[in-house]
Design an enzyme around this catalytic site. Structure first.
Site, mmCIF file in Angstrom:
data_model
loop_
_atom_site.group_PDB
_atom_site.id
_atom_site.type_symbol
_atom_site.label_atom_id
_atom_site.label_comp_id
_atom_site.label_asym_id
_atom_site.label_seq_id
_atom_site.Cartn_x
_atom_site.Cartn_y
_atom_site.Cartn_z
ATOM 1 N N HIS A 1 0.808 -1.222 0.000
ATOM 2 C CA HIS A 1 0.000 0.000 0.000
ATOM 3 C C HIS A 1 0.840 1.270 0.000
ATOM 4 O O HIS A 1 0.333 2.349 -0.317
ATOM 5 C CB HIS A 1 -0.991 -0.006 1.177
ATOM 6 C CG HIS A 1 -0.383 0.275 2.519
ATOM 7 N ND1 HIS A 1 -0.102 -0.717 3.431
ATOM 8 C CD2 HIS A 1 -0.019 1.439 3.117
ATOM 9 C CE1 HIS A 1 0.400 -0.175 4.529
ATOM 10 N NE2 HIS A 1 0.474 1.131 4.354
ATOM 11 N N ASP B 1 0.188 -7.615 1.437
ATOM 12 C CA ASP B 1 0.536 -6.212 1.609
ATOM 13 C C ASP B 1 2.053 -6.006 1.671
ATOM 14 O O ASP B 1 2.577 -5.314 2.539
ATOM 15 C CB ASP B 1 -0.118 -5.614 2.857
ATOM 16 C CG ASP B 1 -0.031 -4.084 2.876
ATOM 17 O OD1 ASP B 1 0.169 -3.490 1.796
ATOM 18 O OD2 ASP B 1 -0.126 -3.491 3.975
ATOM 19 N N GLY C 1 3.542 6.696 8.063
ATOM 20 C CA GLY C 1 4.921 6.828 7.592
ATOM 21 C C GLY C 1 5.806 5.699 8.066
ATOM 22 O O GLY C 1 6.839 5.408 7.466
ATOM 23 N N ASN C 2 5.405 5.034 9.165
ATOM 24 C CA ASN C 2 6.136 3.854 9.638
ATOM 25 C C ASN C 2 5.872 2.625 8.780
ATOM 26 O O ASN C 2 6.619 1.638 8.850
ATOM 27 C CB ASN C 2 5.755 3.514 11.081
ATOM 28 C CG ASN C 2 6.577 4.264 12.111
ATOM 29 O OD1 ASN C 2 6.074 5.176 12.757
ATOM 30 N ND2 ASN C 2 7.838 3.884 12.252
ATOM 31 N N SER C 3 4.808 2.653 7.980
ATOM 32 C CA SER C 3 4.455 1.494 7.172
ATOM 33 C C SER C 3 5.623 1.059 6.297
ATOM 34 O O SER C 3 6.227 1.876 5.604
ATOM 35 C CB SER C 3 3.246 1.806 6.286
ATOM 36 O OG SER C 3 2.081 1.956 7.053
ATOM 37 N N LEU D 1 -9.183 -18.055 -8.380
ATOM 38 C CA LEU D 1 -10.347 -18.346 -9.214
ATOM 39 C C LEU D 1 -10.244 -17.624 -10.552
ATOM 40 O O LEU D 1 -10.942 -17.984 -11.507
ATOM 41 C CB LEU D 1 -11.629 -17.904 -8.505
ATOM 42 C CG LEU D 1 -12.094 -18.737 -7.307
ATOM 43 C CD1 LEU D 1 -13.208 -18.005 -6.568
ATOM 44 C CD2 LEU D 1 -12.565 -20.111 -7.752
ATOM 45 N N GLY D 2 -9.406 -16.584 -10.591
ATOM 46 C CA GLY D 2 -9.299 -15.803 -11.821
ATOM 47 C C GLY D 2 -10.451 -14.839 -11.988
ATOM 48 O O GLY D 2 -10.964 -14.646 -13.099
#
Length: 389
Positions: free
Chosen positions: A130, A160, A233-235, A290-291
């Site tokens: 993200h 993620d 911002g720590n992500s 599953l597409g």
């Protein structure tokens, strides 16, 4: 006799006063020359602490100056400075520039910031998906301020996580740890770029909980919980143990405005297989799909606005030549059941699929308008960067 007795008493009183003023005792005066009094201390008081060996005074002791006087007791200072010195250069700041569109489809620039962890000396960096999603231009800043343009090697929406690459050599890479041995109460050190402005910020706490199951952006994730301060911002930054080994990738702070001390981290034992695959293949291998892509219709108003009859999970896109396409599934089909179990959300559908393997068969009950049908889908391998159901 009386005169001599009085004189003796006076003499003894004078001697006693003299002894009191000097702090001596009768025993001291009659002790043999060179003889000293000794006493045994309990074993724990005779033990020398490690800090004393390092030249630091043990807690609860006093230091003696060169003149023989004593100074105030100096407590041992607890510090993680050496650990932080060893890990801080392995965490980077990331700036992401992109474009977006308003309601009138007018383009405008966007800018975001996050953190990342160097996982190889030749410039591979792991961060959150993200953090980099939607970015047209990505810049990585090392701890010394040096900046590099970065490209996305691969990204994984389900986990993620994303891997970036910069053209650099001799970088300080994080030492990969083991999250399976963690216990609640273990020290946790977070390093990152909070608010996108404070690169290299270090916060310390403990592991507050293990195996927290949280739903983030309609995806259920199993995460570590820590009370080390986590901020926007720590992500993508690192969570380290007291030995300086990487035990997780920071991914979220509690969204509750009244909650503090709730940070969530992807365990390194989950993250490492994902970023290893992203480096080697550009996608996560062995993940069934599953597409198709789905959307949740959660209320009657939304159903009316989208021209559908039911509340639940609808197919919004079918991957051409994918498993769902081969089984005859179409856009706007309503998925009611998976292997005989009623579902009401995309996260439930994804959980049912992720519990299976590539090549397994899944039975779906779907509605197309007023017609109900059952279709069998053979799961394929998802080789897309952004994982679909």
């Amino acid at each position: 006799m009386k005169k001599h007795s009085v004189t003796a008493v006076i003499a003894l009183m004078l001697v006693a006063l003299m002894l009191m003023s000097t702090g001596c005792s009768f025993k001291d005066m009659i002790s043999s020359p060179g003889e000293t009094e000794t006493s045994e201390l309990p074993a724990e008081n005779n033990d020398t602490s490690e800090s004393a060996e390092d030249g630091q005074s043990p807690a609860g002791t006093t230091e003696t100056d060169s003149s023989g006087g004593t100074e105030t007791a100096q407590p041992v200072r607890e510090s993680f400075a050496d650990t932080i010195d060893a890990i801080k250069d392995s965490v980077v700041a990331i700036n992401v520039y992109g474009t977006a569109y308003d309601y009138f489809y007018r383009e405008y620039p966007t800018e975001g910031a996050g953190s990342g962890v160097i996982i190889s000396p030749d410039g591979y960096i792991v961060t959150n998906n993200h953090v980099v999603t939607g970015g047209n231009s990505i810049t990585v800043f090392l701890q010394d301020g040096t900046d590099y343009p970065a490209r996305v090697v691969g990204s994984d929406e389900t986990g993620d996580l994303a891997v970036l690459k910069i053209d650099a050599k001799g970088l300080t890479a994080a030492k990969i740890g083991n999250s399976s041995t963690l216990r609640v109460g273990d020290v946790a050190i977070a390093v990152g770029n909070p608010l996108g402005e404070l690169q290299g910020t270090v916060t310390k706490g403990i592991i507050s909980a293990l195996d927290r199951e949280l739903t983030i952006d309609n995806r259920t994730m199993t995460l570590l919980q820590t009370d080390a301060a986590i901020n926007p911002g720590n992500s993508g930054g690192g969570l380290f143990d007291s030995n300086g080994t990487l035990i997780g990738i920071v991914c979220a702070k509690s969204s509750s405005g009244n909650a503090e001390g709730l940070g969530f981290v992807i365990p390194i034992d989950i993250a490492k297989p994902i970023f290893d695959d992203l480096i080697d293949y550009g996608y996560v291998t062995g993940r069934p799909t599953l597409g198709l892509t789905t959307v949740d219709i959660s209320n009657n108003i939304s159903a009316w606005q989208n021209g559908v009859d039911w509340i639940g999970v609808y197919v919004s896109e079918v991957t051409e030549d994918g498993p769902a396409d081969a089984a005859g599934i179409k856009r706007v089909d309503y998925i009611h059941m998976v292997d005989g179990k009623v579902i009401s959300s995309t996260s439930e559908l994804e959980a049912a699929v992720s519990a299976k393997s590539v090549g397994d068969r899944v039975e779906l009950e779907i509605w197309r308008g007023s017609s109900r049908m059952t279709v069998t889908v053979t799961l394929g391998e998802d080789n897309n960067a952004a994982t679909r159901s």
